[in-house]
Design an enzyme around this catalytic site. Structure first.
Site, PDB file in Angstrom:
ATOM      1  CB  SER A  71      -0.979   0.064   1.121  1.00  0.00           C
ATOM      2  OG  SER A  71      -1.840   0.826   1.089  1.00  0.00           O
ATOM      3  CG  ASP A  79      -6.987  -3.552  -3.450  1.00  0.00           C
ATOM      4  OD1 ASP A  79      -7.925  -3.015  -2.687  1.00  0.00           O
ATOM      5  OD2 ASP A  79      -5.818  -3.343  -3.302  1.00  0.00           O
ATOM      6  CG  HIS A 121      -5.630  -2.463   0.304  1.00  0.00           C
ATOM      7  ND1 HIS A 121      -5.163  -2.422  -0.807  1.00  0.00           N
ATOM      8  CD2 HIS A 121      -5.078  -1.838   1.334  1.00  0.00           C
ATOM      9  CE1 HIS A 121      -4.141  -1.193  -0.622  1.00  0.00           C
ATOM     10  NE2 HIS A 121      -4.227  -1.101   0.766  1.00  0.00           N
TER      11      HIS A 121
END
Length: 337
Positions: A148, A278, A306
């Site tokens: 991320s 995601d 995610h």
């Protein structure tokens, strides 16, 4: 039954009752303390040791296992509002002969948080490079992993400091420019228009908001007790002002698409791991990276959102180890040719 036997059972029962009652009290009254104990226990169980290192007046906190050897060291960068211990689920499945380093990103957990610090993506990249030099981690090229926000930083790091690393793993990284916005990004843009920073979905302030964030980030529906949700909120709430400031910094125009702008400069073998479901960062970003990075392989995970590191830790560890083995074996063959 004689009196000595009765006394023995009473003592044994009392001895067992104390830790059980302590656990129940912690679970009901101080769930945040229980969460901290949980991380301490898993670090100890997995052999991860916490250390601090300073660059001038700036302190980095990190955990590590093993020592540098023939195989590349692995540096792991966590995501927004997380900390080094988020990697423990993956560390559990990584070979013990690997040298692992998990650092708290700038402003997070045990690493210095200063109002004067630059929390933009380029600012974080510079800080991570300082950390790398403090540990002499780049004395030999290392493998860099990021997820991320940490994936955004890792990708830009690979572009800025190519000689430091030998390979790269990006787990659903931020920093890419999509042609269409998903629902999450659309919601963020609406909040940005109204300047309502109190309702950023990734910065929960109540157990209900925490549950919503977990649903947003995970395809797997974890059944988290209300007390644990409260504990997670209690741990995070004191840092929410910082998280808001950081969030606004990394979505600012100078930071938002830095990976997209620099992905063509990444030269090392790169692995992209992404959850197909995601909801935060669209999985189509994997193809963008594959089309721009010359030596890139993509792994898409079914029934995964995610939070790849939390949802599929065993698979993530397996993919990283296999990728490292393939890169290492290829390099060995080239030396022999």
């Amino acid at each position: 039954m004689d009196l000595d036997m009765v006394n023995m059972f009473v003592i044994a029962g009392g001895t067992l009752a104390i830790p059980i009652l302590a656990f129940i009290a912690s679970f009901l009254l101080w769930p945040s303390a229980l969460i901290r104990i949980y991380y301490w226990y898993w670090r100890r169980t997995l052999g991860m040791q916490v250390r601090y290192v300073n660059h001038e007046d700036y302190q980095f906190c990190y955990s590590y296992r093993g020592r540098p050897g023939n195989k590349p060291s692995i540096l792991m960068l966590h995501g927004f509002s997380a900390h080094k211990d988020m990697w423990l689920t993956v560390v559990k499945f990584l070979p013990k002969n690997l040298h692992l380093v998990c650092v708290d990103m700038p402003g997070h957990e045990g690493t210095t948080r200063s109002s004067l610090d630059d929390f933009s993506i380029s600012g974080q990249v510079k800080r991570i490079h300082q950390f790398v030099e403090c540990l002499n981690l780049n004395q030999k090229p290392f493998h860099l992993v990021g997820t991320s926000m940490g994936g955004h930083v890792a990708g830009v790091y690979a572009a800025f400091y190519p000689s430091d690393i030998c390979s790269l793993s990006l787990v659903c990284p931020a920093g890419l420019q999509y042609t269409t916005d998903n629902q999450f990004v659309q919601r963020l843009k609406e909040l940005h228009k109204t300047a309502d920073v109190e309702k950023i979905p990734l910065i929960p302030s109540t157990p209900e908001e925490m549950a919503d964030m977990l649903k947003l980030c995970s395809y797997v529906r974890f059944r988290v007790p209300q007390q644990i949700l409260q504990g997670l909120v209690d741990v995070r709430t004191p840092h929410n002002d910082f998280y808001r400031k950081l969030f606004l910094e990394i979505v600012h125009e100078k930071s938002r698409y830095m990976l997209h702008e620099n992905m063509g400069k990444i030269e090392v073998p790169t692995q992209v791991i992404w959850g197909k479901q995601d909801q935060v960062l669209d999985v189509s970003g994997a193809d963008m990276l594959a089309n721009s990075i010359s030596n890139c392989q993509v792994e898409l995970l079914e029934n995964c959102g995610h939070s790849v590191v939390m949802e599929r830790p065993r698979k993530t560890a397996k993919l990283i180890v296999e990728f490292l083995a393939s890169v290492h074996n290829t390099d060995s063959r080239k030396k022999l040719d």
